[in-house]
Design a protein around this motif. Structure first.
Motif, PDB file in Angstrom:
ATOM      1  N   GLN A   1     -54.371  98.769  46.009  1.00 15.90           N
ATOM      2  CA  GLN A   1     -52.916  98.725  45.829  1.00 15.90           C
ATOM      3  C   GLN A   1     -52.546  98.341  44.401  1.00 15.90           C
ATOM      4  OE1 GLN A   1     -50.578  99.584  48.354  1.00 15.90           O
ATOM      5  NE2 GLN A   1     -49.423  99.719  46.428  1.00 15.90           N
ATOM      6  N   GLU A   2     -53.275  97.407  43.820  1.00 17.08           N
ATOM      7  CA  GLU A   2     -53.014  97.009  42.437  1.00 17.08           C
ATOM      8  C   GLU A   2     -53.231  98.189  41.484  1.00 17.08           C
ATOM      9  OE1 GLU A   2     -52.108  94.490  39.158  1.00 17.08           O
ATOM     10  OE2 GLU A   2     -51.847  94.186  41.329  1.00 17.08           O
ATOM     11  N   LEU A   3     -54.296  98.935  41.693  1.00 15.59           N
ATOM     12  CA  LEU A   3     -54.580 100.091  40.845  1.00 15.59           C
ATOM     13  C   LEU A   3     -53.558 101.202  41.063  1.00 15.59           C
ATOM     14  CD1 LEU A   3     -58.463 100.115  41.175  1.00 15.59           C
ATOM     15  CD2 LEU A   3     -57.182  99.810  39.046  1.00 15.59           C
ATOM     16  N   THR A   4     -53.123 101.388  42.294  1.00 18.13           N
ATOM     17  CA  THR A   4     -52.104 102.402  42.581  1.00 18.13           C
ATOM     18  C   THR A   4     -50.790 102.055  41.897  1.00 18.13           C
ATOM     19  OG1 THR A   4     -53.127 102.933  44.718  1.00 18.13           O
ATOM     20  CG2 THR A   4     -50.827 103.579  44.416  1.00 18.13           C
ATOM     21  N   ASP A   5     -50.385 100.792  42.007  1.00 16.19           N
ATOM     22  CA  ASP A   5     -49.133 100.360  41.374  1.00 16.19           C
ATOM     23  C   ASP A   5     -49.228 100.464  39.850  1.00 16.19           C
ATOM     24  OD1 ASP A   5     -48.187  99.791  43.902  1.00 16.19           O
ATOM     25  OD2 ASP A   5     -48.527  97.619  43.748  1.00 16.19           O
ATOM     26  N   LEU A   6     -50.384 100.147  39.317  1.00 19.15           N
ATOM     27  CA  LEU A   6     -50.563 100.124  37.868  1.00 19.15           C
ATOM     28  C   LEU A   6     -50.652 101.528  37.275  1.00 19.15           C
ATOM     29  CD1 LEU A   6     -51.207  98.409  35.288  1.00 19.15           C
ATOM     30  CD2 LEU A   6     -53.630  98.657  35.913  1.00 19.15           C
ATOM     31  N   LEU A   7     -51.464 102.388  37.892  1.00 18.34           N
ATOM     32  CA  LEU A   7     -51.790 103.685  37.295  1.00 18.34           C
ATOM     33  C   LEU A   7     -50.974 104.850  37.860  1.00 18.34           C
ATOM     34  CD1 LEU A   7     -55.673 103.219  37.140  1.00 18.34           C
ATOM     35  CD2 LEU A   7     -54.025 102.960  35.272  1.00 18.34           C
TER      36      LEU A   7
ATOM     37  N   GLY B   1     -46.750 102.863  14.680  1.00 22.68           N
ATOM     38  CA  GLY B   1     -45.716 103.638  15.362  1.00 22.68           C
ATOM     39  C   GLY B   1     -46.248 104.572  16.422  1.00 22.68           C
ATOM     40  N   LEU B   2     -47.351 104.217  17.046  1.00 22.61           N
ATOM     41  CA  LEU B   2     -47.953 105.125  18.008  1.00 22.61           C
ATOM     42  C   LEU B   2     -47.076 105.271  19.240  1.00 22.61           C
ATOM     43  CD1 LEU B   2     -50.989 103.328  19.693  1.00 22.61           C
ATOM     44  CD2 LEU B   2     -49.490 102.191  18.104  1.00 22.61           C
ATOM     45  N   HIS B   3     -46.941 106.505  19.731  1.00 25.75           N
ATOM     46  CA  HIS B   3     -46.118 106.791  20.903  1.00 25.75           C
ATOM     47  C   HIS B   3     -46.536 108.112  21.508  1.00 25.75           C
ATOM     48  CE1 HIS B   3     -44.095 108.841  17.565  1.00 25.75           C
ATOM     49  NE2 HIS B   3     -43.666 109.714  18.462  1.00 25.75           N
ATOM     50  N   ALA B   4     -46.276 108.240  22.811  1.00 26.77           N
ATOM     51  CA  ALA B   4     -46.570 109.491  23.502  1.00 26.77           C
ATOM     52  C   ALA B   4     -45.611 110.574  23.025  1.00 26.77           C
ATOM     53  CB  ALA B   4     -46.437 109.297  25.003  1.00 26.77           C
ATOM     54  N   VAL B   5     -46.111 111.804  22.937  1.00 27.49           N
ATOM     55  CA  VAL B   5     -45.267 112.939  22.578  1.00 27.49           C
ATOM     56  C   VAL B   5     -44.713 113.518  23.874  1.00 27.49           C
ATOM     57  CG1 VAL B   5     -45.150 115.150  21.386  1.00 27.49           C
ATOM     58  CG2 VAL B   5     -46.758 113.394  20.592  1.00 27.49           C
ATOM     59  N   PRO B   6     -43.409 113.404  24.124  1.00 22.68           N
ATOM     60  CA  PRO B   6     -42.851 113.774  25.432  1.00 22.68           C
ATOM     61  C   PRO B   6     -42.934 115.249  25.785  1.00 22.68           C
ATOM     62  CG  PRO B   6     -41.100 113.222  23.881  1.00 22.68           C
ATOM     63  CD  PRO B   6     -42.391 112.847  23.228  1.00 22.68           C
ATOM     64  N   SER B   7     -43.139 116.120  24.794  1.00 22.13           N
ATOM     65  CA  SER B   7     -43.188 117.552  25.079  1.00 22.13           C
ATOM     66  C   SER B   7     -44.508 117.986  25.711  1.00 22.13           C
ATOM     67  CB  SER B   7     -42.952 118.351  23.787  1.00 22.13           C
ATOM     68  OG  SER B   7     -43.913 118.016  22.798  1.00 22.13           O
ATOM     69  N   PHE B   8     -45.508 117.096  25.727  1.00 22.62           N
ATOM     70  CA  PHE B   8     -46.781 117.417  26.355  1.00 22.62           C
ATOM     71  C   PHE B   8     -46.807 116.904  27.789  1.00 22.62           C
ATOM     72  CE2 PHE B   8     -47.664 117.679  21.883  1.00 22.62           C
ATOM     73  CZ  PHE B   8     -48.653 118.635  21.760  1.00 22.62           C
ATOM     74  N   VAL B   9     -47.403 117.687  28.691  1.00 24.21           N
ATOM     75  CA  VAL B   9     -47.456 117.337  30.111  1.00 24.21           C
ATOM     76  C   VAL B   9     -48.913 117.170  30.535  1.00 24.21           C
ATOM     77  CG1 VAL B   9     -46.868 118.102  32.449  1.00 24.21           C
ATOM     78  CG2 VAL B   9     -45.308 118.590  30.548  1.00 24.21           C
ATOM     79  N   PRO B  10     -49.216 116.044  31.248  1.00 28.51           N
ATOM     80  CA  PRO B  10     -48.318 114.935  31.561  1.00 28.51           C
ATOM     81  C   PRO B  10     -48.010 114.113  30.317  1.00 28.51           C
ATOM     82  CG  PRO B  10     -50.545 114.379  32.240  1.00 28.51           C
ATOM     83  CD  PRO B  10     -50.583 115.805  31.789  1.00 28.51           C
ATOM     84  N   GLU B  11     -46.853 113.478  30.310  1.00 33.48           N
ATOM     85  CA  GLU B  11     -46.493 112.673  29.151  1.00 33.48           C
ATOM     86  C   GLU B  11     -47.523 111.563  28.951  1.00 33.48           C
ATOM     87  OE1 GLU B  11     -42.822 109.929  27.432  1.00 33.48           O
ATOM     88  OE2 GLU B  11     -42.416 111.469  28.943  1.00 33.48           O
TER      89      GLU B  11
ATOM     90  N   ASP C   1     -56.002 108.151  31.143  1.00 29.70           N
ATOM     91  CA  ASP C   1     -55.724 108.756  29.835  1.00 29.70           C
ATOM     92  C   ASP C   1     -54.309 108.454  29.359  1.00 29.70           C
ATOM     93  OD1 ASP C   1     -58.178 110.092  29.245  1.00 29.70           O
ATOM     94  OD2 ASP C   1     -57.653 111.661  30.680  1.00 29.70           O
ATOM     95  N   VAL C   2     -53.336 108.575  30.262  1.00 29.23           N
ATOM     96  CA  VAL C   2     -51.922 108.624  29.853  1.00 29.23           C
ATOM     97  C   VAL C   2     -51.173 107.312  29.998  1.00 29.23           C
ATOM     98  CG1 VAL C   2     -51.860 111.066  30.475  1.00 29.23           C
ATOM     99  CG2 VAL C   2     -51.021 109.388  32.126  1.00 29.23           C
ATOM    100  N   HIS C   3     -51.778 106.276  30.549  1.00 30.17           N
ATOM    101  CA  HIS C   3     -51.035 105.029  30.782  1.00 30.17           C
ATOM    102  C   HIS C   3     -50.430 104.517  29.468  1.00 30.17           C
ATOM    103  CE1 HIS C   3     -50.170 100.852  31.859  1.00 30.17           C
ATOM    104  NE2 HIS C   3     -50.093 101.303  33.101  1.00 30.17           N
ATOM    105  N   PRO C   4     -49.158 104.126  29.480  1.00 29.11           N
ATOM    106  CA  PRO C   4     -48.461 103.818  28.222  1.00 29.11           C
ATOM    107  C   PRO C   4     -48.932 102.571  27.485  1.00 29.11           C
ATOM    108  CG  PRO C   4     -47.056 103.313  30.112  1.00 29.11           C
ATOM    109  CD  PRO C   4     -48.241 104.055  30.650  1.00 29.11           C
ATOM    110  N   THR C   5     -49.614 101.649  28.163  1.00 26.87           N
ATOM    111  CA  THR C   5     -50.083 100.445  27.475  1.00 26.87           C
ATOM    112  C   THR C   5     -51.590 100.234  27.573  1.00 26.87           C
ATOM    113  OG1 THR C   5     -49.654  99.051  29.421  1.00 26.87           O
ATOM    114  CG2 THR C   5     -47.874  99.267  27.784  1.00 26.87           C
ATOM    115  N   LEU C   6     -52.219 100.751  28.635  1.00 26.52           N
ATOM    116  CA  LEU C   6     -53.644 100.515  28.847  1.00 26.52           C
ATOM    117  C   LEU C   6     -54.489 101.779  28.704  1.00 26.52           C
ATOM    118  CD1 LEU C   6     -53.397  98.257  32.046  1.00 26.52           C
ATOM    119  CD2 LEU C   6     -53.613  97.509  29.666  1.00 26.52           C
ATOM    120  N   GLY C   7     -53.858 102.935  28.564  1.00 27.90           N
ATOM    121  CA  GLY C   7     -54.565 104.203  28.599  1.00 27.90           C
ATOM    122  C   GLY C   7     -55.461 104.473  27.411  1.00 27.90           C
ATOM    123  N   ASN C   8     -56.307 105.484  27.569  1.00 28.50           N
ATOM    124  CA  ASN C   8     -57.236 105.858  26.504  1.00 28.50           C
ATOM    125  C   ASN C   8     -56.531 106.185  25.197  1.00 28.50           C
ATOM    126  OD1 ASN C   8     -59.804 105.651  27.773  1.00 28.50           O
ATOM    127  ND2 ASN C   8     -59.425 107.552  28.881  1.00 28.50           N
ATOM    128  N   ASN C   9     -55.440 106.938  25.276  1.00 31.35           N
ATOM    129  CA  ASN C   9     -54.772 107.372  24.048  1.00 31.35           C
ATOM    130  C   ASN C   9     -54.141 106.201  23.296  1.00 31.35           C
ATOM    131  OD1 ASN C   9     -55.276 110.173  23.845  1.00 31.35           O
ATOM    132  ND2 ASN C   9     -53.866 110.557  25.519  1.00 31.35           N
TER     133      ASN C   9
END
Length: 253
Positions: A10-16, A122-132, A103-111
């Motif tokens: 459940q913790e992993l589901t809520d987190l990821l 200034g690192l940030h996800a590029v919203p035009s790519f899917v999944p964000e 890969d895509v998690h906004p604070t813990l992900g690979n990227n």
């Protein structure tokens, strides 16, 4: 401190939030083991070497980025796949695997973790790519030469990247996708970047980099994806007060 398998799931589901991405494999609990968990081993890939390390450490669960049951693979449990799964079942070890969600998690992900390690501002996800979150971008306040950029990657990831493209270009604006993200290079070029980083390189990647006039680094699939699952494990240790150890099974690819 012991936790239940269900609490960890459940913790992993809520987190990821795996249900938010369309992936190539099942994300979550892939092999069921004992219901009570005292210790967790994290690693990039559920290889036999990682499983053996978990057995030696008497771990109750293994958490990886690359698990099993990939779309299109043969379903039979034979050979290497059988031996891996048999080892987990024999020792009653749970296997949790999360691919794109890590890969895509906004604070813990690979990227995001790779961007931090490479000291990109200034690192940030590029919203035009899917999944964000599958492609990130950022910049260096002080542009680097290609030699400085390559040396930084080599030092931080402990391996020399494969580099192609315009080695004379000063590098300020950077985009990246860890692992097998080289197919995003053409779209990333449209962002006006100076350099693109992924884990792997394909034959056509070289030509695209050269003809686009950017600098390209293939820094290793494993090397660029060590950090997301490690960060998730550290989060679990902090929130659930369970013992977590990251085991790095070296891989030059």
């Amino acid at each position: 401190m012991s936790i239940t398998r269900q609490l960890l799931l459940q913790e992993l589901t809520d987190l990821l939030q795996p249900d938010k991405v369309n992936d190539y494999c099942p994300n979550g609990l892939q092999i069921e083991g004992k219901p009570s968990i005292d210790s967790i081993i994290t690693g990039v890939t559920a290889s036999q070497a990682l499983i053996d390390a978990a057995i030696v450490r008497k771990a109750d669960a293994v958490l990886v980025h690359h698990g099993y049951f990939w779309r299109g693979e043969a379903p039979a449990l034979t050979g290497i796949k059988y031996r891996r799964i048999a080892s987990l079942i024999k020792h009653d070890i749970n296997l949790f695997a999360y691919h794109l969600p890590i890969d895509v998690h906004p604070t813990l992900g690979n990227n995001v973790q790779l961007g931090k390690i490479l000291e990109i501002d200034g690192l940030h996800a590029v919203p035009s790519f899917v999944p964000e979150g599958i492609v990130f971008q950022g910049h260096y306040a002080l542009p680097k030469s290609s030699e400085e950029f390559t040396a930084l990657i080599s030092r931080k990831l402990n391996r020399a990247p494969v580099v192609v493209g315009d080695s004379t270009r000063r590098i300020a604006k950077v985009a990246w996708c860890t692992g097998g993200g080289q197919s995003f290079i053409e779209q990333a070029v449209q962002l006006g970047i100076d350099a693109f980083i992924s884990g792997e390189i394909s034959e056509q990647t070289t030509h695209i980099a050269r003809e686009s006039g950017i600098f390209y680094c293939a820094a290793g699939h494993h090397a660029t994806e060590r950090y997301g699952v490690k960060a998730v494990g550290e989060h679990l240790a902090s929130t659930l007060k369970v013992n977590v150890e990251f085991v790095d099974i070296d891989n030059p690819a």
